[in-house]
Scaffold this motif. Structure first.
Motif, mmCIF file in Angstrom:
data_model
loop_
_atom_site.group_PDB
_atom_site.id
_atom_site.type_symbol
_atom_site.label_atom_id
_atom_site.label_comp_id
_atom_site.label_asym_id
_atom_site.label_seq_id
_atom_site.Cartn_x
_atom_site.Cartn_y
_atom_site.Cartn_z
ATOM 1 N N ASP A 70 11.828 4.510 -4.995
ATOM 2 C CA ASP A 70 11.653 3.539 -6.077
ATOM 3 C C ASP A 70 10.188 3.516 -6.536
ATOM 4 O O ASP A 70 9.285 3.229 -5.738
ATOM 5 C CB ASP A 70 12.077 2.151 -5.606
ATOM 6 C CG ASP A 70 12.144 1.150 -6.747
ATOM 7 O OD1 ASP A 70 11.089 0.818 -7.315
ATOM 8 O OD2 ASP A 70 13.261 0.696 -7.066
ATOM 9 N N PRO A 71 9.903 3.784 -7.810
ATOM 10 C CA PRO A 71 8.512 3.829 -8.274
ATOM 11 C C PRO A 71 7.795 2.481 -8.172
ATOM 12 O O PRO A 71 6.593 2.442 -7.907
ATOM 13 C CB PRO A 71 8.634 4.290 -9.734
ATOM 14 C CG PRO A 71 10.046 4.021 -10.123
ATOM 15 C CD PRO A 71 10.859 4.154 -8.886
ATOM 16 N N LYS A 72 8.526 1.377 -8.371
ATOM 17 C CA LYS A 72 7.891 0.060 -8.241
ATOM 18 C C LYS A 72 7.447 -0.193 -6.811
ATOM 19 O O LYS A 72 6.372 -0.753 -6.568
ATOM 20 C CB LYS A 72 8.857 -1.039 -8.699
ATOM 21 C CG LYS A 72 9.116 -1.085 -10.186
ATOM 22 C CD LYS A 72 10.004 -2.270 -10.522
ATOM 23 C CE LYS A 72 10.277 -2.363 -12.016
ATOM 24 N NZ LYS A 72 11.178 -3.518 -12.339
ATOM 25 N N VAL A 73 8.288 0.200 -5.861
ATOM 26 C CA VAL A 73 7.949 0.011 -4.453
ATOM 27 C C VAL A 73 6.738 0.860 -4.075
ATOM 28 O O VAL A 73 5.819 0.394 -3.405
ATOM 29 C CB VAL A 73 9.157 0.357 -3.556
ATOM 30 C CG1 VAL A 73 8.767 0.274 -2.081
ATOM 31 C CG2 VAL A 73 10.330 -0.573 -3.854
ATOM 32 N N ARG A 74 6.707 2.089 -4.524
ATOM 33 C CA ARG A 74 5.560 2.950 -4.247
ATOM 34 C C ARG A 74 4.271 2.361 -4.830
ATOM 35 O O ARG A 74 3.209 2.396 -4.208
ATOM 36 C CB ARG A 74 5.796 4.344 -4.826
ATOM 37 C CG ARG A 74 6.897 5.131 -4.130
ATOM 38 C CD ARG A 74 7.003 6.515 -4.738
ATOM 39 N NE ARG A 74 8.060 7.308 -4.143
ATOM 40 C CZ ARG A 74 8.340 8.548 -4.487
ATOM 41 N NH1 ARG A 74 7.630 9.153 -5.438
ATOM 42 N NH2 ARG A 74 9.320 9.216 -3.899
ATOM 43 N N GLU A 75 4.390 1.829 -6.004
ATOM 44 C CA GLU A 75 3.218 1.242 -6.655
ATOM 45 C C GLU A 75 2.699 0.046 -5.868
ATOM 46 O O GLU A 75 1.491 -0.113 -5.661
ATOM 47 C CB GLU A 75 3.571 0.822 -8.083
ATOM 48 C CG GLU A 75 2.428 0.164 -8.856
ATOM 49 C CD GLU A 75 1.300 1.135 -9.170
ATOM 50 O OE1 GLU A 75 0.163 0.643 -9.344
ATOM 51 O OE2 GLU A 75 1.536 2.358 -9.225
ATOM 52 N N VAL A 76 3.626 -0.803 -5.397
ATOM 53 C CA VAL A 76 3.247 -2.001 -4.656
ATOM 54 C C VAL A 76 2.572 -1.643 -3.336
ATOM 55 O O VAL A 76 1.556 -2.230 -2.943
ATOM 56 C CB VAL A 76 4.490 -2.888 -4.411
ATOM 57 C CG1 VAL A 76 4.225 -3.914 -3.316
ATOM 58 C CG2 VAL A 76 4.885 -3.592 -5.697
ATOM 59 N N TYR A 77 3.128 -0.674 -2.638
ATOM 60 C CA TYR A 77 2.608 -0.329 -1.323
ATOM 61 C C TYR A 77 1.383 0.577 -1.367
ATOM 62 O O TYR A 77 0.491 0.480 -0.536
ATOM 63 C CB TYR A 77 3.702 0.348 -0.490
ATOM 64 C CG TYR A 77 4.536 -0.644 0.296
ATOM 65 C CD1 TYR A 77 4.121 -1.093 1.544
ATOM 66 C CD2 TYR A 77 5.733 -1.138 -0.215
ATOM 67 C CE1 TYR A 77 4.867 -2.003 2.263
ATOM 68 C CE2 TYR A 77 6.491 -2.049 0.491
ATOM 69 C CZ TYR A 77 6.051 -2.476 1.735
ATOM 70 O OH TYR A 77 6.793 -3.389 2.438
ATOM 71 N N GLY B 142 -0.172 1.831 -4.603
ATOM 72 C CA GLY B 142 -0.962 1.864 -5.825
ATOM 73 C C GLY B 142 -0.874 3.186 -6.546
ATOM 74 O O GLY B 142 -1.733 3.508 -7.358
ATOM 75 N N SER B 143 0.153 3.980 -6.208
ATOM 76 C CA SER B 143 0.321 5.300 -6.841
ATOM 77 C C SER B 143 1.757 5.746 -6.674
ATOM 78 O O SER B 143 2.596 4.990 -6.213
ATOM 79 C CB SER B 143 -0.606 6.315 -6.147
ATOM 80 O OG SER B 143 -0.157 6.596 -4.843
ATOM 81 N N GLY B 144 2.035 6.967 -7.014
ATOM 82 C CA GLY B 144 3.370 7.499 -6.825
ATOM 83 C C GLY B 144 3.577 8.112 -5.483
ATOM 84 O O GLY B 144 4.605 8.771 -5.250
ATOM 85 N N LYS B 145 2.655 7.913 -4.546
ATOM 86 C CA LYS B 145 2.754 8.527 -3.232
ATOM 87 C C LYS B 145 3.985 8.023 -2.484
ATOM 88 O O LYS B 145 4.346 6.860 -2.575
ATOM 89 C CB LYS B 145 1.496 8.203 -2.432
ATOM 90 C CG LYS B 145 1.413 8.883 -1.065
ATOM 91 C CD LYS B 145 0.026 8.791 -0.475
ATOM 92 C CE LYS B 145 -0.436 7.363 -0.268
ATOM 93 N NZ LYS B 145 -1.711 7.297 0.471
ATOM 94 N N SER B 146 4.642 8.891 -1.734
ATOM 95 C CA SER B 146 5.848 8.513 -1.007
ATOM 96 C C SER B 146 5.511 7.915 0.346
ATOM 97 O O SER B 146 4.392 8.010 0.837
ATOM 98 C CB SER B 146 6.749 9.735 -0.801
ATOM 99 O OG SER B 146 6.145 10.633 0.107
ATOM 100 N N PHE B 147 6.523 7.280 0.995
ATOM 101 C CA PHE B 147 6.332 6.742 2.325
ATOM 102 C C PHE B 147 5.995 7.845 3.327
ATOM 103 O O PHE B 147 5.180 7.661 4.214
ATOM 104 C CB PHE B 147 7.576 5.980 2.784
ATOM 105 C CG PHE B 147 7.683 4.621 2.175
ATOM 106 C CD1 PHE B 147 7.083 3.535 2.759
ATOM 107 C CD2 PHE B 147 8.403 4.418 1.001
ATOM 108 C CE1 PHE B 147 7.173 2.275 2.208
ATOM 109 C CE2 PHE B 147 8.498 3.162 0.435
ATOM 110 C CZ PHE B 147 7.876 2.080 1.044
ATOM 111 N N GLU B 148 6.625 9.002 3.182
ATOM 112 C CA GLU B 148 6.380 10.090 4.106
ATOM 113 C C GLU B 148 4.929 10.565 4.043
ATOM 114 O O GLU B 148 4.369 11.029 5.033
ATOM 115 C CB GLU B 148 7.308 11.287 3.812
ATOM 116 C CG GLU B 148 8.751 11.034 4.183
ATOM 117 C CD GLU B 148 9.508 10.270 3.099
ATOM 118 O OE1 GLU B 148 10.685 9.985 3.315
ATOM 119 O OE2 GLU B 148 8.900 9.941 2.056
ATOM 120 N N ALA B 149 4.317 10.446 2.868
ATOM 121 C CA ALA B 149 2.956 10.941 2.713
ATOM 122 C C ALA B 149 1.903 9.909 3.092
ATOM 123 O O ALA B 149 0.727 10.195 3.124
ATOM 124 C CB ALA B 149 2.733 11.351 1.241
ATOM 125 N N ALA B 150 2.397 8.687 3.405
ATOM 126 C CA ALA B 150 1.433 7.598 3.694
ATOM 127 C C ALA B 150 0.802 7.777 5.073
ATOM 128 O O ALA B 150 1.398 8.350 5.962
ATOM 129 C CB ALA B 150 2.159 6.259 3.634
#
Length: 252
Positions: free
Chosen positions: A235-242, A244-252
Motif C-alpha cells: 500500500d503506497p499510503k502505508v509506505r509513505e507513513v512509515y 516517507g517514500s515508496g520503500k517497502s517493508f522488506e527494504a527497511a
C-alpha cells in the motif's frame, strides 16, 4: 454479524483530533493487528474500546451491544479482556495465586476474607496455566520469572473470564525475537481453539506479517489501510507513513 463493530468514532483533545471518523469491524476468530507510527491514535482507540475514554461521537458495539458510555468493569463483564504493554501481574504472589485473584474478582469473592483465597479455583487456574505453558511454574513468584513467562501469565489472567474479544497493547514489547514469535503463536492458537477475536498493537513487523490474519493502519487519527499482509505491504499510503517514500517493508 461481526463480533466488534466500530462506526464513525471520533475523539479530540483540545484542537487535536486523536481519532477522526474511524470505522472497522472484527469478526469472530480473527487476529487483527492495529498498526501505525507513534501518535497515530492506536492507544486512544484501545482506551475507547475498553471504556477508559469515551468517544466524542460514534458507536462501538460488541455483538450488537453498545459499549460507549459503559465503565471498564461493565465492558469486561460483556466479554472484553485486555493486556498491557507493561505487564500487570502481582510480583509478590505466585503464578497460581495471580490466576486465583482474577478468578475471585470474576465471581466477586474478593471480600470474603474469612476463607483463604488459596482454597478457591485452584484446578481452574491450573487449567488456564497449562493452556499457556506455565502450569509447571505455578508455585513460583511472578517477580522471579523471565519476562516472556510473565507475559504468558498475563495472557492466562486475561483469558480467565473467557472473553469474546481480547485487546493486547504491544504484547511483545521488550522481548527477544524468539520470545516474540512464541507468544504470538500462542495467541494465534487461542484464536483458533477458542474462536477468540484479538485486536493487538505491535511495532515488530516480522511478528505482524508472520501471524496476523488482517491488519489495519492508522495515521494521524485516521484509518488509511485495511487488508491482508500483501495488501498492507504494497500500500503506497502505508509506505509513505512509515518510511516517507515508496520503500517497502522488506527494504527497511
Amino acid at each position: 454479524m461481526s463480533l466488534l463493530t466500530i462506526n464513525n468514532i471520533n475523539k479530540a483533545f483540545g484542537g487535536v483530533k486523536a481519532i477522526n471518523n474511524v470505522s472497522f469491524e472484527l469478526p469472530r476468530g480473527q487476529l487483527l493487528a492495529l498498526l501505525g507510527p507513534n501518535g497515530a491514535g492506536k492507544s486512544t482507540c484501545f482506551n475507547m474500546l475498553n471504556g477508559q475514554l469515551k468517544p466524542d461521537s460514534g458507536s462501538i458495539k460488541l455483538e450488537g451491544v453498545e459499549l460507549v458510555g459503559r465503565h471498564p468493569r461493565q465492558i469486561w463483564n460483556e466479554g472484553v479482556g485486555r493486556t498491557f504493554q507493561i505487564s500487570a501481574t502481582f510480583g509478590s504472589l505466585t503464578v497460581l495465586e495471580n490466576l486465583q485473584m482474577v478468578l475471585l474478582s470474576r465471581d466477586k469473592k474478593l471480600f470474603r476474607l474469612w476463607t483463604p483465597a488459596a482454597s478457591y479455583y485452584k484446578e481452574e487456574a491450573l487449567v488456564l496455566l497449562d493452556q499457556v505453558g506455565m502450569a509447571d511454574q505455578a508455585d513460583r513468584a511472578c517477580s522471579v520469572l523471565a519476562y516472556g513467562d510473565v507475559k504468558r501469565v498475563e495472557l492466562a489472567m486475561a483469558l480467565a473470564h473467557d472473553p469474546k474479544l481480547l485487546l493486547m497493547d504491544e504484547p511483545t514489547a521488550g522481548m527477544a525475537p524468539k520470545e516474540r514469535n512464541q507468544l504470538v503463536m500462542l495467541v494465534k492458537k487461542m484464536v483458533i481453539d477458542r474462536n477468540l477475536s484479538v485486536l493487538f498493537t505491535e511495532h515488530s513487523m516480522d511478528v505482524v506479517f508472520e501471524h496476523a490474519d488482517r491488519m489495519i493502519v492508522f495515521a494521524r487519527g485516521e484509518l488509511i489501510a485495511d487488508g491482508g499482509a500483501e495488501d498492507i505491504r504494497n500500500d503506497p499510503k502505508v509506505r509513505e507513513v512509515y518510511f516517507g517514500s515508496g520503500k517497502s517493508f522488506e527494504a527497511a
